[in-house]
Design an enzyme around this catalytic site. Structure first.
Site, PDB file in Angstrom:
ATOM      1  N   SER A 152     -45.438 -36.290 -23.092  1.00 40.21           N
ATOM      2  CA  SER A 152     -44.982 -37.128 -21.797  1.00 40.21           C
ATOM      3  C   SER A 152     -45.997 -37.551 -20.372  1.00 40.21           C
ATOM      4  O   SER A 152     -45.971 -38.538 -20.130  1.00 40.21           O
ATOM      5  CB  SER A 152     -43.137 -37.421 -21.616  1.00 40.21           C
ATOM      6  OG  SER A 152     -42.362 -37.363 -22.740  1.00 40.21           O
ATOM      7  N   HIS A 386     -36.231 -34.885 -30.380  1.00 41.95           N
ATOM      8  CA  HIS A 386     -36.261 -33.847 -30.709  1.00 41.95           C
ATOM      9  C   HIS A 386     -35.350 -33.753 -31.367  1.00 41.95           C
ATOM     10  O   HIS A 386     -35.884 -31.779 -31.859  1.00 41.95           O
ATOM     11  CB  HIS A 386     -36.252 -32.884 -28.642  1.00 41.95           C
ATOM     12  CG  HIS A 386     -38.174 -33.573 -28.797  1.00 41.95           C
ATOM     13  ND1 HIS A 386     -38.773 -32.839 -28.580  1.00 41.95           N
ATOM     14  CD2 HIS A 386     -38.106 -34.420 -27.002  1.00 41.95           C
ATOM     15  CE1 HIS A 386     -40.056 -33.003 -28.329  1.00 41.95           C
ATOM     16  NE2 HIS A 386     -39.868 -34.309 -27.367  1.00 41.95           N
TER      17      HIS A 386
END
Length: 602
Positions: A152, A386
């Site tokens: 990210s 995740h």
């Protein structure tokens, strides 16, 4: 070269073949002089860079990626001009970019079905998301300079600075250094906006110092340096931690809106915070400051000295009580760490929709301002994936959908560019052959009783779900015994927010995916989003459409400040004039009588 050539005539049912000397087909030209086909760029050798591991040694620094971004913009503009389109010149007073962190195509498709089934509207597959109706879509290539599958930090840096960078880098290009905080520093969309007199804001469901929001205001070597205690000794006194950058330097300290989690990195830890559901994973860990500074209070003191009021809020109730038309600066920090997954929201926490409405209320000042730029991040889609928490992740997408719809409801579509995209994808799959209307979070093959094992529609390529579904006495020679039978899980367990879907490779933390992500665009400048492009191009879309930063002078449209309405009117006038001229010429060149004109109502 001898080749057999056949002629077939279908109508006459004739078929014949003969030998002939036919030259081989020409090579397909993938690169041409000035054409719009072929690779976006060609890597050129550069002997000065020793950091690349591939066959070339190109320095993909800020200058490199700015050139690529502007070339893509110019290519799209040329295509529009050849098609005699005018919409690319529309200018956006306001820009809102929604980031669904980790929201790949599988997540969007599954999330759309989840929404329909959650709301009990039909089977689910026919449901739509608010941004499904946007006028334009495109595909963004998400790789980092040094990684095929990105993180990210690097992707958010690309989106908000127009420069692709390394995995883990925030607001710095690939020349960054642990020992030099000035090397590789980049300006962001928020810098551009503030220089153009626009108001700015950041909203997230993660910590406000987390990678995606941080990329709008911070420049730091490593995304993990959110607290002073995380900066390594070699960089202490050189790099400021991300929380300090938010409060101490522009563009962070000039943001009009800052809403999200992260009390702990800001030195404002809530020691009485309650946690009802125990979510797991590394993302649940949080740093604490070692300098004893309360940066949230410092922020409030800094802005209280201004002539216009400021507010610091820590609960949903306090947020809803803010007079958004009067407050000039608003900070809301609602959890020590990230805001809790919405499916298990704690008391006092706002929704993403709540924060989006408040942010737009503070930023919108009508004719009293030059407009605004706002980031809204649904950051916990990523974190749910995740940990293989598919239900939590899909519910976060539903929360994003509500926030986008809220923005559409309270903004003027003719002056506000809204983009919805992801920074990257995940290794989540939407698979099997489940029947129409089957529970998107349920089994894919319950309708096939002869299958040796039941498996879920949503599964992961890797992650901790492997351990949760592995049979205690698995026998590798029989795949049906390798995994615990689906029927062993109770309905309560499967519907729990912390239930993990199965993963086929054991990892404590599931990985991102590397495929392109979709960009949805609506409003002035949206037509610039089309085709497939490098992710950093989005910064130049915002720059050109918003008349700020490096692309504002690509042509004269910013000087003319062309709005959606004025261009539309001009185009209509041109069309009408052309039609009238054609009709007049036709009448003058014809033997039309007055009576015929009357019948045509002329």
């Amino acid at each position: 070269m001898m080749q057999s050539v056949c002629l077939i005539v279908w109508a006459g049912l004739v078929a014949s073949c003969w030998a002939a000397t036919v030259p081989p087909p020409p090579l397909i030209q993938t690169l041409s002089n000035g054409a719009d086909i072929g690779p976006e760029f060609k890597l050129e050798p550069n002997s000065n860079n020793n950091n690349n591991n591939n066959n070339t040694s190109t320095v993909e620094d800020a200058q490199f990626w700015r050139r690529i971004g502007l070339q893509q913009l110019e290519k799209i503009i040329r295509k529009a001009q050849r098609a005699k389109e005018h919409s690319y010149r529309y200018k956006a007073k306001n820009i809102i970019i929604f980031i669904g962190d980790g929201m790949g195509l599988s997540t969007i498709s599954a999330g759309r079905i989840y929404k329909g089934q959650y709301l009990k509207r039909g089977h689910g597959e026919e449901e739509t998301l608010s941004f499904d109706h946007f006028d334009y879509t495109g595909l963004a290539k998400t790789y980092n300079v040094d990684k095929q599958v990105p993180d990210s930090a690097g992707t958010a840096t690309a989106i908000f600075t127009g420069v692709k960078s390394d995995y883990g880098a925030i607001g710095m290009d690939t020349t960054r250094s642990k020992l030099n905080a000035s090397q590789g520093r980049l300006e962001s969309v928020m810098d551009w906006a503030q220089s153009a007199g626009k108001r700015t804001g950041v909203v997230t469901t993660t910590r406000i110092t987390h990678a995606t929001p941080a990329a709008t205001y911070a420049r730091v070597y490593n995304r993990d340096w959110e607290c002073d205690t995380e900066v390594p000794n070699e960089s202490v006194g050189i790099h400021k931690d991300i929380a300090r950058q938010l409060v101490e330097q522009a563009p962070g300290n000039k943001l009009n809106v800052v809403l999200g989690g992260g009390l702990s990195p800001m030195g404002a830890l809530n020691s009485n915070e309650k946690r009802t559901v125990n979510f797991e994973g590394g993302t649940e860990l949080i740093c604490q400051r070692g300098d004893q500074r309360n940066l949230a209070n410092e922020w409030l003191e800094q802005h209280t000295n201004d002539s216009k009021p400021a507010a610091l809020v820590k609960t949903r109730e306090e947020l809803l009580q803010v007079n958004v038309k009067e407050v000039d600066h608003l900070m809301g920090l609602f959890r020590n760490n990230h805001i809790t997954y919405a499916i298990a929201r704690e008391q006092g926490e706002p929704s993403l929709e709540d924060m989006t409405r408040a942010a737009i209320g503070v930023l919108e000042r009508g004719t009293q301002s030059a407009g605004y730029v706002l980031l809204v991040e649904a950051g916990r889609i990523d974190q749910g994936h995740h940990q293989n928490y598919a239900r939590a992740a899909l519910h976060e997408l539903y929360e994003l959908d509500l926030a986008v719809q809220a923005a559409l409801n309270v903004t003027n579509a003719e002056e506000t560019l809204i983009m919805v995209t992801a920074d990257h994808s995940h290794s989540v799959t939407f698979n099997g052959y489940p029947k129409r209307g089957a529970d998107i979070l349920g089994a894919a093959n319950l309708h096939r009783p002869t299958d040796p094992m039941v498996y879920e529609t949503i599964t992961y390529a890797n992650g901790p779900g492997y351990f949760d579904h592995l049979a205690n006495e698995s026998k590798r020679e029989n795949s049906s015994n390798f995994w615990a039978p689906f029927k062993l899980y109770t309905k309560e367990e499967i519907e729990s927010p912390t239930y993990r879907h199965m993963a086929t490779l054991p990892l404590k933390d599931e990985t991102h995916g590397g495929e392109d992500v979709i960009v949805f665009a609506n409003g002035p400048g949206a037509s610039l989003v089309r085709g497939a492009f490098e992710q950093n191009y989005l910064a130049y879309v915002m720059s050109y459409a918003g008349c700020m930063g490096p692309a504002k002078n690509v042509d004269d449209s910013c000087q003319k400040q062309i709005s959606h309405g004025s261009v539309h009117s001009a185009a209509s006038l041109t069309t009408a004039t052309t039609s009238l001229l054609f009709l007049t010429t036709w009448l003058l060149s014809s033997s039309f009588s007055l009576k015929a004109c009357v019948r045509l109502h002329i």
